[in-house]
Write a protein that holds these residues in place. Structure first.
Motif, PDB file in Angstrom:
ATOM      1  N   TYR A 295      16.341   1.815   6.675  1.00 11.13           N
ATOM      2  CA  TYR A 295      15.462   1.255   5.642  1.00 11.13           C
ATOM      3  C   TYR A 295      15.886   1.770   4.282  1.00 11.13           C
ATOM      4  O   TYR A 295      15.557   2.886   3.901  1.00 11.13           O
ATOM      5  CB  TYR A 295      14.010   1.589   5.975  1.00 11.13           C
ATOM      6  CG  TYR A 295      13.621   1.009   7.318  1.00 11.13           C
ATOM      7  CD1 TYR A 295      13.110  -0.280   7.419  1.00 11.13           C
ATOM      8  CD2 TYR A 295      13.850   1.715   8.503  1.00 11.13           C
ATOM      9  CE1 TYR A 295      12.815  -0.847   8.648  1.00 11.13           C
ATOM     10  CE2 TYR A 295      13.563   1.162   9.738  1.00 11.13           C
ATOM     11  CZ  TYR A 295      13.047  -0.118   9.803  1.00 11.13           C
ATOM     12  OH  TYR A 295      12.765  -0.679  11.028  1.00 11.13           O
ATOM     13  N   GLU A 296      16.590   0.943   3.548  1.00 11.37           N
ATOM     14  CA  GLU A 296      17.115   1.311   2.240  1.00 11.37           C
ATOM     15  C   GLU A 296      16.045   1.058   1.180  1.00 11.37           C
ATOM     16  O   GLU A 296      15.424  -0.002   1.187  1.00 11.37           O
ATOM     17  CB  GLU A 296      18.332   0.412   1.965  1.00 11.37           C
ATOM     18  CG  GLU A 296      19.289   0.925   0.945  1.00 11.37           C
ATOM     19  CD  GLU A 296      20.455  -0.056   0.794  1.00 11.37           C
ATOM     20  OE1 GLU A 296      21.552   0.256   1.297  1.00 11.37           O
ATOM     21  OE2 GLU A 296      20.260  -1.136   0.193  1.00 11.37           O
ATOM     22  N   GLY A 297      15.823   2.038   0.303  1.00 10.37           N
ATOM     23  CA  GLY A 297      14.871   1.833  -0.790  1.00 10.37           C
ATOM     24  C   GLY A 297      13.434   2.169  -0.434  1.00 10.37           C
ATOM     25  O   GLY A 297      12.516   1.927  -1.216  1.00 10.37           O
ATOM     26  N   LEU A 298      13.235   2.756   0.743  1.00 10.74           N
ATOM     27  CA  LEU A 298      11.874   3.074   1.183  1.00 10.74           C
ATOM     28  C   LEU A 298      11.177   4.032   0.219  1.00 10.74           C
ATOM     29  O   LEU A 298      10.020   3.838  -0.153  1.00 10.74           O
ATOM     30  CB  LEU A 298      11.945   3.699   2.590  1.00 10.74           C
ATOM     31  CG  LEU A 298      10.637   3.989   3.306  1.00 10.74           C
ATOM     32  CD1 LEU A 298       9.808   2.722   3.468  1.00 10.74           C
ATOM     33  CD2 LEU A 298      10.901   4.603   4.693  1.00 10.74           C
ATOM     34  N   GLU A 299      11.928   5.035  -0.228  1.00  7.83           N
ATOM     35  CA  GLU A 299      11.354   6.050  -1.102  1.00  7.83           C
ATOM     36  C   GLU A 299      10.915   5.443  -2.436  1.00  7.83           C
ATOM     37  O   GLU A 299       9.824   5.726  -2.934  1.00  7.83           O
ATOM     38  CB  GLU A 299      12.413   7.135  -1.331  1.00  7.83           C
ATOM     39  CG  GLU A 299      11.846   8.422  -1.855  1.00  7.83           C
ATOM     40  CD  GLU A 299      12.851   9.562  -1.739  1.00  7.83           C
ATOM     41  OE1 GLU A 299      12.638  10.565  -2.425  1.00  7.83           O
ATOM     42  OE2 GLU A 299      13.838   9.419  -0.980  1.00  7.83           O
TER      43      GLU A 299
ATOM     44  N   LEU B  76       7.735   3.455  -1.890  1.00  7.88           N
ATOM     45  CA  LEU B  76       6.565   4.319  -1.669  1.00  7.88           C
ATOM     46  C   LEU B  76       6.109   4.984  -2.970  1.00  7.88           C
ATOM     47  O   LEU B  76       4.984   5.464  -3.061  1.00  7.88           O
ATOM     48  CB  LEU B  76       6.873   5.393  -0.617  1.00  7.88           C
ATOM     49  CG  LEU B  76       6.955   4.899   0.829  1.00  7.88           C
ATOM     50  CD1 LEU B  76       7.419   6.027   1.752  1.00  7.88           C
ATOM     51  CD2 LEU B  76       5.610   4.367   1.316  1.00  7.88           C
TER      52      LEU B  76
ATOM     53  N   LYS C 151       2.301   2.571  -6.954  1.00 11.48           N
ATOM     54  CA  LYS C 151       0.867   2.562  -6.637  1.00 11.48           C
ATOM     55  C   LYS C 151       0.469   1.284  -5.899  1.00 11.48           C
ATOM     56  O   LYS C 151       0.906   0.192  -6.246  1.00 11.48           O
ATOM     57  CB  LYS C 151       0.052   2.661  -7.932  1.00 11.48           C
ATOM     58  CG  LYS C 151      -1.447   2.622  -7.705  1.00 11.48           C
ATOM     59  CD  LYS C 151      -2.232   2.834  -8.988  1.00 11.48           C
ATOM     60  CE  LYS C 151      -3.728   2.696  -8.709  1.00 11.48           C
ATOM     61  NZ  LYS C 151      -4.539   2.880  -9.930  1.00 11.48           N
TER      62      LYS C 151
ATOM     63  N   VAL D 115       1.102   0.314  -2.887  1.00 15.01           N
ATOM     64  CA  VAL D 115       2.070  -0.251  -1.942  1.00 15.01           C
ATOM     65  C   VAL D 115       1.895   0.400  -0.571  1.00 15.01           C
ATOM     66  O   VAL D 115       1.868   1.629  -0.467  1.00 15.01           O
ATOM     67  CB  VAL D 115       3.511  -0.028  -2.456  1.00 15.01           C
ATOM     68  CG1 VAL D 115       4.529  -0.312  -1.367  1.00 15.01           C
ATOM     69  CG2 VAL D 115       3.764  -0.913  -3.672  1.00 15.01           C
ATOM     70  N   HIS D 116       1.740  -0.405   0.456  1.00 15.67           N
ATOM     71  CA  HIS D 116       1.566   0.101   1.821  1.00 15.67           C
ATOM     72  C   HIS D 116       2.671  -0.468   2.696  1.00 15.67           C
ATOM     73  O   HIS D 116       2.779  -1.681   2.843  1.00 15.67           O
ATOM     74  CB  HIS D 116       0.217  -0.330   2.393  1.00 15.67           C
ATOM     75  CG  HIS D 116      -0.927   0.229   1.633  1.00 15.67           C
ATOM     76  ND1 HIS D 116      -1.552   1.400   1.987  1.00 15.67           N
ATOM     77  CD2 HIS D 116      -1.537  -0.196   0.514  1.00 15.67           C
ATOM     78  CE1 HIS D 116      -2.513   1.666   1.119  1.00 15.67           C
ATOM     79  NE2 HIS D 116      -2.532   0.707   0.219  1.00 15.67           N
ATOM     80  N   VAL D 117       3.469   0.414   3.254  1.00 12.93           N
ATOM     81  CA  VAL D 117       4.586  -0.011   4.097  1.00 12.93           C
ATOM     82  C   VAL D 117       4.157   0.014   5.560  1.00 12.93           C
ATOM     83  O   VAL D 117       3.548   0.978   6.023  1.00 12.93           O
ATOM     84  CB  VAL D 117       5.800   0.919   3.879  1.00 12.93           C
ATOM     85  CG1 VAL D 117       6.923   0.575   4.859  1.00 12.93           C
ATOM     86  CG2 VAL D 117       6.295   0.820   2.439  1.00 12.93           C
ATOM     87  N   HIS D 118       4.438  -1.056   6.276  1.00 13.53           N
ATOM     88  CA  HIS D 118       4.184  -1.122   7.721  1.00 13.53           C
ATOM     89  C   HIS D 118       5.492  -1.450   8.423  1.00 13.53           C
ATOM     90  O   HIS D 118       5.999  -2.569   8.298  1.00 13.53           O
ATOM     91  CB  HIS D 118       3.183  -2.239   8.052  1.00 13.53           C
ATOM     92  CG  HIS D 118       1.820  -2.021   7.510  1.00 13.53           C
ATOM     93  ND1 HIS D 118       0.770  -1.596   8.291  1.00 13.53           N
ATOM     94  CD2 HIS D 118       1.318  -2.154   6.263  1.00 13.53           C
ATOM     95  CE1 HIS D 118      -0.321  -1.494   7.549  1.00 13.53           C
ATOM     96  NE2 HIS D 118      -0.021  -1.826   6.307  1.00 13.53           N
ATOM     97  N   LEU D 119       6.028  -0.474   9.145  1.00 12.06           N
ATOM     98  CA  LEU D 119       7.215  -0.746   9.950  1.00 12.06           C
ATOM     99  C   LEU D 119       6.772  -0.953  11.395  1.00 12.06           C
ATOM    100  O   LEU D 119       5.748  -0.415  11.822  1.00 12.06           O
ATOM    101  CB  LEU D 119       8.217   0.413   9.835  1.00 12.06           C
ATOM    102  CG  LEU D 119       8.645   0.772   8.404  1.00 12.06           C
ATOM    103  CD1 LEU D 119       9.668   1.904   8.406  1.00 12.06           C
ATOM    104  CD2 LEU D 119       9.214  -0.445   7.668  1.00 12.06           C
ATOM    105  N   TYR D 120       7.528  -1.756  12.121  1.00 14.32           N
ATOM    106  CA  TYR D 120       7.048  -2.215  13.429  1.00 14.32           C
ATOM    107  C   TYR D 120       7.614  -1.449  14.625  1.00 14.32           C
ATOM    108  O   TYR D 120       7.417  -1.859  15.773  1.00 14.32           O
ATOM    109  CB  TYR D 120       7.330  -3.705  13.591  1.00 14.32           C
ATOM    110  CG  TYR D 120       6.607  -4.597  12.594  1.00 14.32           C
ATOM    111  CD1 TYR D 120       5.429  -4.188  11.965  1.00 14.32           C
ATOM    112  CD2 TYR D 120       7.105  -5.863  12.289  1.00 14.32           C
ATOM    113  CE1 TYR D 120       4.770  -5.022  11.056  1.00 14.32           C
ATOM    114  CE2 TYR D 120       6.445  -6.697  11.396  1.00 14.32           C
ATOM    115  CZ  TYR D 120       5.284  -6.271  10.779  1.00 14.32           C
ATOM    116  OH  TYR D 120       4.643  -7.097   9.897  1.00 14.32           O
ATOM    117  N   GLY D 121       8.363  -0.377  14.354  1.00 17.52           N
ATOM    118  CA  GLY D 121       8.853   0.419  15.482  1.00 17.52           C
ATOM    119  C   GLY D 121       9.961  -0.264  16.263  1.00 17.52           C
ATOM    120  O   GLY D 121      10.138   0.016  17.444  1.00 17.52           O
TER     121      GLY D 121
ATOM    122  N   GLU E  79      -5.465  -4.856  -9.051  1.00 19.99           N
ATOM    123  CA  GLU E  79      -6.496  -5.671  -9.700  1.00 19.99           C
ATOM    124  C   GLU E  79      -5.885  -6.787 -10.534  1.00 19.99           C
ATOM    125  O   GLU E  79      -6.499  -7.827 -10.743  1.00 19.99           O
ATOM    126  CB  GLU E  79      -7.360  -4.776 -10.597  1.00 19.99           C
ATOM    127  CG  GLU E  79      -8.348  -3.955  -9.796  1.00 19.99           C
ATOM    128  CD  GLU E  79      -8.930  -2.809 -10.596  1.00 19.99           C
ATOM    129  OE1 GLU E  79      -9.202  -3.009 -11.796  1.00 19.99           O
ATOM    130  OE2 GLU E  79      -9.123  -1.730 -10.011  1.00 19.99           O
TER     131      GLU E  79
END
Lengths: 380, 380
Positions: free
Chosen positions: B324-328, B331, B334, B336-342, B360
Motif C-alpha cells: 500500500y503506497e501512500g498510506l502514511e 492517514l 483529517k 480520512v478512514h482507511v479500510h483494507l480488506y485483508g 463539513e
C-alpha cells in the motif's frame, strides 16, 4: 517507512479483554495481524485474533516466548511481566509503551513520586509500608489509602474517614493521599509516536459509580471552563513527554472547587474514558494507539459530535450466563451505539459492554444517558 | 423477543469477502456469533468468524450442510445455491433475504421483468437468447447488452455501439437495454425487517471507473434536487416492499437529463454504495442489515457529516503480494478512514479496500477524494 512496517510486522497484545477486542476491530481496517496472550481461554479477543495463546501475563517465560513470535508488542493491561518485556526490548523487539513506563505505572507509589519529582500537580501524599504505618498519620485523615500494586477497576482504593476506620487500611506498601474535595473528575487521552508527535483528545468528564468505584458514565466535552480544559491538556502532554513514552496514555485528573487541576492516575493504554471516540471523534483512541506504536502520523482528535458513554456493568445480584434486557428499546433510540464485549458470564459490576450516545444537543444527551441506564440491564 | 434471538441464534453468512468482514466487525458489537462459508481458504473473513468453512457457495450439499448448523442465514453475494436455501427455509431456518428474492436478482432477465410487471421505471429492454438473437435488434443500437446470470463487479455488461460491434454480444441468455443518456448514477440503500418497518439511507451519487466498470468513488449526499431525491427514495421503498424482502437492499438508479429516475439494478445485501455509512451516518449499513434480519428496530439512517468513499482498486499492471503506497500520507489527512480488506494478493482492479472521507465542506471533500485517488496505490 512506517507503512511498510504495518504490512510486515506482527503485533502482539498482552491481554485479550475488551480493550484488546476494540483494538483488533480497529486494526482489521489496516490489515494489521494481531496475536493475543491472555490467561482466559474464553477471552473477548479469542475468536478475532490472528493467533490466540492462553497463558499468564505475569509469568516471565510465557511473556518472553509469546513476545519472541512478534515484532512489536503492546499491552491492554498494566499487570504484566516487565522483566520479560525488557529482555525482549534488549533483543531488538519494539515494546510500546516501554517496559520502564509500565513498571512506573504498575506501582502507585512510583507514580506519585514521579509527579512530585516532575512538579506535576497531584494530591499530597505519604508512602506507607503496612497497616501499622498508616496509624502514624491520623492527623492526615480523612484520606485515601491506595495499594501500591495490583489495584484495578476500583479495587485497592479506599477512603479512611477517621481513626476508627484505620483498621481498613491495606497491610501492604501503599500511598496515603489527601482526600481531594473535587468538583469534577476528568480525563485526557494523549498519544505520542516515535517521531515525538503528540496529540491530545478533548477533555471528558467522568461520573463514577457510587458502589463499584469505576466509571459509570462520561460526557464529552467536559462541562469545564476553557482555561481548565487547556490546563488539563497541558498536563496530559507534560506527563507523556516527561515519560518519553510511545503509545496512548490516559490521564485522570481532579478539578478542585477553586479550579486547580490535579493528576490522579495514569494508564498507558486505551482506556475506558476513550470508548466514545469510536463514534464521536474523527479518530478513535484505538486507531490512535495503533498509529502511535507504528510511528504513523497521529489522527485528528477533534469531536464530530458531543457524546456520552455509559458503562454496561453486570447488575448487582446476578451471576451466570449474561442476558441483555432492554437491548431492543435502547437500539430504537437515535444516536445510540451498543458495544457488547463478548463475555459469556456476568457478575456484579463486571464490565460487560458500553453504550455510546451522540447528539448535537447536550440536554438530549443527558436524557438519553438516563434512558440507557434505566433500560439496559445485564442479568443472568 | 428479538433481543433474545440475538443472544441465542447462530448466524451464517454465505460468502466471506469484504462485505462479510465488515458485517462481522459490526456484529461483534452485538455479541452475534457468525459462521462463514466461502470457497477461498484465505477469505477476508477467515480469522474473525466464529467458524469458517471452506466450500462452494453454488453446491447444494455444501450450502445445505452449512445451513443446518445455523439458525439464521444471510448472504454477502447473490451467486449461491438457492435450492439448498429453499430446503432449509422449508425446514424452519430463517433465510434473509429470502431465497426467492435472491433467485429473482440472480438473473437480470427476471429482474427486468419484475420492474416492468410492477410499473417500476427502468430502461426499455428486450430479452435475448444468444448472440444470433441480438442481431435482430440493430434498430435498438446503441444499447447495453447484459448477461442474464453471473455478471458481477462490472463483468457481464457491455455497450454495443453499432452493427459492427454486434460480434461482442454475449452468446447466452441476456437483456438488451436502451442506452440511457443519464446525467448521474445514484444509489439508495433501504432496509426492511420482519415487522415490515422500512428505512432508506440518503441518496448517494456514484462515479464509475471508466475501464473497470465498477464504482470508483461516491459522494453523499448526491448532487440532485430534493424532488429527485424523494423520487429515488420512493422507488427504493417501492422495490423492497413489492419484493416483500427482509434485509438490506441496494437500489442503483439513473437520473436522466430530464430528471427521470430509472431503476438500473438491485442487490439484496450490504453494498459498495453504503460503505461510507460506517463513519458518516448514525447507523451503518452493516448494523442496519443485522437489525433487519434479526427483526430489531431499524436504526436512524441520517448522515452526521457529508462524506465521500473511494474504492481502493488493485493498480493496473500489478499482480502479487499487495503493498500500500501512500498510506502514511493519506492517514495524515483529517477525516480520512482507511479500510483494507485483508487480501494478501492484488491484481488489476481487484477491490482491496476503500477510503471514507468525512468533511463539513463538500468542496474540501472533493479535493480530498482527488488527493486519495492520486496518493494511495495498491501495487505488488
Amino acid at each position: 517507512m512506517a507503512n511498510k512496517s504495518i504490512q510486515n510486522q506482527k503485533l502482539g497484545i498482552l491481554g485479550g479483554g475488551q480493550l484488546g477486542r476494540m483494538l483488533i476491530q480497529s486494526a482489521l481496517d489496516l490489515n494489521i495481524d494481531i496475536n493475543v496472550l491472555d490467561p482466559d481461554e474464553n477471552a473477548p479477543c479469542k475468536h478475532i485474533s490472528a493467533e490466540f495463546t492462553a497463558g499468564k501475563l505475569t509469568d516471565f517465560d510465557t511473556v518472553y516466548k509469546f513476545g519472541k513470535s512478534c515484532d512489536l508488542l503492546t499491552i491492554e493491561i498494566e499487570n504484566v511481566n516487565t522483566q520479560a518485556l525488557k529482555k525482549l526490548q534488549s533483543e531488538g523487539k519494539k515494546v510500546f509503551p516501554q517496559p520502564d513506563v509500565i513498571e512506573l505505572v504498575q506501582d502507585k507509589r512510583t507514580q506519585k513520586r514521579f509527579y512530585k519529582e516532575n512538579n506535576i500537580p497531584t494530591a499530597d501524599f505519604v508512602l506507607t509500608e503496612n497497616k501499622e504505618d498508616v496509624r502514624k498519620y491520623t492527623d492526615r485523615l480523612p484520606a485515601v489509602h491506595k495499594l501500591g500494586r495490583e489495584g484495578y477497576d476500583g479495587r485497592g482504593v479506599q477512603v479512611i474517614k477517621d481513626k476508627e476506620a484505620l483498621d481498613k487500611a491495606f497491610d501492604a506498601p501503599g500511598v496515603l493521599e489527601d482526600l481531594v474535595n473535587f468538583k469534577k473528575e476528568i480525563s485526557v487521552i494523549v498519544a505520542r509516536n516515535e517521531n515525538g508527535e503528540v496529540k491530545a483528545f478533548p477533555v471528558v468528564e467522568l461520573v463514577f459509580h457510587p458502589e463499584a468505584n469505576l466509571v459509570e458514565y462520561l460526557f464529552a466535552p467536559a462541562g469545564i471552563s476553557e482555561r481548565v480544559a487547556l490546563e488539563a491538556e497541558r498536563l496530559a502532554i507534560t506527563v507523556i513527554n516527561t515519560l518519553g513514552m510511545v503509545g496512548l496514555l490516559a490521564v485522570e485528573m481532579f478539578v478542585t472547587h477553586d479550579d486547580q487541576v490535579l493528576v490522579n492516575e495514569i494508564a498507558p493504554r486505551p482506556h475506558n474514558s476513550g470508548h466514545q471516540t469510536i463514534e464521536a471523534n474523527y479518530t478513535s483512541q484505538y486507531e490512535q494507539h495503533l498509529r502511535s506504536i507504528f510511528n504513523m502520523p497521529l489522527g485528528d482528535t477533534s469531536a464530530v459530535l458531543p457524546s456520552a458513554m455509559v458503562n454496561l456493568l453486570g447488575e448487582d445480584g446476578y451471576s451466570g450466563t449474561a442476558k441483555y434486557e432492554g437491548l431492543e428499546e435502547v437500539l430504537g433510540q437515535k444516536g445510540v451505539h451498543v458495544h457488547l464485549y463478548g463475555k459469556k458470564l456476568t457478575k456484579p459490576f463486571r464490565k460487560m459492554g458500553h453504550v455510546t450516545i451522540v447528539d448535537e444537543d447536550v440536554a438530549v444527551l443527558r436524557q438519553k444517558v438516563d434512558f440507557v441506564k434505566n433500560t439496559l440491564k445485564v442479568i443472568a
